[in-house]
Design a protein around this motif. Sequence first.
Motif, PDB file in Angstrom:
ATOM      1  N   LYS A 164       0.864  -1.214  -0.065  1.00  0.00           N
ATOM      2  CA  LYS A 164      -0.096   0.039  -0.093  1.00  0.00           C
ATOM      3  C   LYS A 164       0.930   1.240  -0.034  1.00  0.00           C
ATOM      4  O   LYS A 164       0.606   2.216  -0.604  1.00  0.00           O
ATOM      5  CB  LYS A 164      -0.954   0.148   1.255  1.00  0.00           C
ATOM      6  CG  LYS A 164      -1.712   1.047   1.211  1.00  0.00           C
ATOM      7  CD  LYS A 164      -2.721   0.798   2.455  1.00  0.00           C
ATOM      8  CE  LYS A 164      -3.791   2.131   2.777  1.00  0.00           C
ATOM      9  NZ  LYS A 164      -4.695   2.071   3.675  1.00  0.00           N
ATOM     10  N   ARG A 165       2.076   1.202   0.844  1.00  0.00           N
ATOM     11  CA  ARG A 165       2.861   2.436   0.840  1.00  0.00           C
ATOM     12  C   ARG A 165       3.577   2.676  -0.607  1.00  0.00           C
ATOM     13  O   ARG A 165       3.721   3.721  -0.859  1.00  0.00           O
ATOM     14  CB  ARG A 165       3.899   2.061   1.830  1.00  0.00           C
ATOM     15  CG  ARG A 165       4.655   3.418   2.432  1.00  0.00           C
ATOM     16  CD  ARG A 165       5.794   3.222   3.688  1.00  0.00           C
ATOM     17  NE  ARG A 165       4.864   2.467   4.683  1.00  0.00           N
ATOM     18  CZ  ARG A 165       5.807   1.666   5.334  1.00  0.00           C
ATOM     19  NH1 ARG A 165       6.843   1.192   5.256  1.00  0.00           N
ATOM     20  NH2 ARG A 165       4.854   0.995   6.206  1.00  0.00           N
ATOM     21  N   GLU A 166       3.839   1.519  -0.930  1.00  0.00           N
ATOM     22  CA  GLU A 166       4.683   1.707  -2.477  1.00  0.00           C
ATOM     23  C   GLU A 166       3.602   2.237  -3.534  1.00  0.00           C
ATOM     24  O   GLU A 166       4.127   3.191  -4.210  1.00  0.00           O
ATOM     25  CB  GLU A 166       5.008   0.345  -2.987  1.00  0.00           C
ATOM     26  CG  GLU A 166       6.264   0.008  -2.088  1.00  0.00           C
ATOM     27  CD  GLU A 166       7.611   0.662  -2.332  1.00  0.00           C
ATOM     28  OE1 GLU A 166       7.800   1.168  -3.607  1.00  0.00           O
ATOM     29  OE2 GLU A 166       8.392   0.910  -1.525  1.00  0.00           O
ATOM     30  N   ARG A 167       2.506   1.810  -3.349  1.00  0.00           N
ATOM     31  CA  ARG A 167       1.631   2.323  -4.527  1.00  0.00           C
ATOM     32  C   ARG A 167       1.196   3.709  -4.134  1.00  0.00           C
ATOM     33  O   ARG A 167       1.117   4.467  -5.144  1.00  0.00           O
ATOM     34  CB  ARG A 167       0.363   1.625  -4.373  1.00  0.00           C
ATOM     35  CG  ARG A 167       0.403   0.133  -4.833  1.00  0.00           C
ATOM     36  CD  ARG A 167      -0.904  -0.422  -4.826  1.00  0.00           C
ATOM     37  NE  ARG A 167      -0.848  -1.663  -5.255  1.00  0.00           N
ATOM     38  CZ  ARG A 167      -1.618  -2.888  -5.068  1.00  0.00           C
ATOM     39  NH1 ARG A 167      -2.677  -2.582  -4.089  1.00  0.00           N
ATOM     40  NH2 ARG A 167      -1.372  -4.165  -5.447  1.00  0.00           N
ATOM     41  N   LEU A 168       1.247   4.193  -3.015  1.00  0.00           N
ATOM     42  CA  LEU A 168       1.082   5.749  -2.685  1.00  0.00           C
ATOM     43  C   LEU A 168       2.184   6.600  -3.084  1.00  0.00           C
ATOM     44  O   LEU A 168       1.828   7.645  -3.504  1.00  0.00           O
ATOM     45  CB  LEU A 168       0.641   5.747  -1.211  1.00  0.00           C
ATOM     46  CG  LEU A 168      -0.545   5.225  -0.650  1.00  0.00           C
ATOM     47  CD1 LEU A 168      -0.988   5.210   0.881  1.00  0.00           C
ATOM     48  CD2 LEU A 168      -1.643   6.177  -1.290  1.00  0.00           C
ATOM     49  N   LYS A 169       3.598   6.002  -3.140  1.00  0.00           N
ATOM     50  CA  LYS A 169       4.706   6.440  -3.420  1.00  0.00           C
ATOM     51  C   LYS A 169       4.492   6.926  -5.202  1.00  0.00           C
ATOM     52  O   LYS A 169       5.041   7.906  -5.563  1.00  0.00           O
ATOM     53  CB  LYS A 169       5.915   5.873  -3.140  1.00  0.00           C
ATOM     54  CG  LYS A 169       6.206   5.945  -1.728  1.00  0.00           C
ATOM     55  CD  LYS A 169       7.548   5.488  -1.399  1.00  0.00           C
ATOM     56  CE  LYS A 169       8.084   5.459   0.167  1.00  0.00           C
ATOM     57  NZ  LYS A 169       9.221   4.522   0.279  1.00  0.00           N
TER      58      LYS A 169
END
Length: 90
Positions: A77-82
């Motif tokens: 989820k964090r990677e997608r937001l980045k």
Amino acid sequence: MSEDFDFADKVPPSFYEMGNKIIYETEAKGLNPGLIVLLVVVGLLLIFLVGNYVLYAYAQKTLPPRKKKPVSKKKMKRERLKQGVSAPGE
């Protein structure tokens, strides 16, 4: 102190039998003990390194590739937001 020694006029017993014979310097026959130790240590080190290389090459051919650790949902989820992609469900 007197410089006179009691044995100054005597000849050592090893020279009585010599007479007029010529003494030839002969080198010790056989290998130097230090050289033997060096050869043993270098030989063992060489066997160790070659053995490790052979085992490594064999393992690379026969073992399956390592499995990657699964990525947690939180990290995904964090990677997608980045990257600017919104996570599904949001």
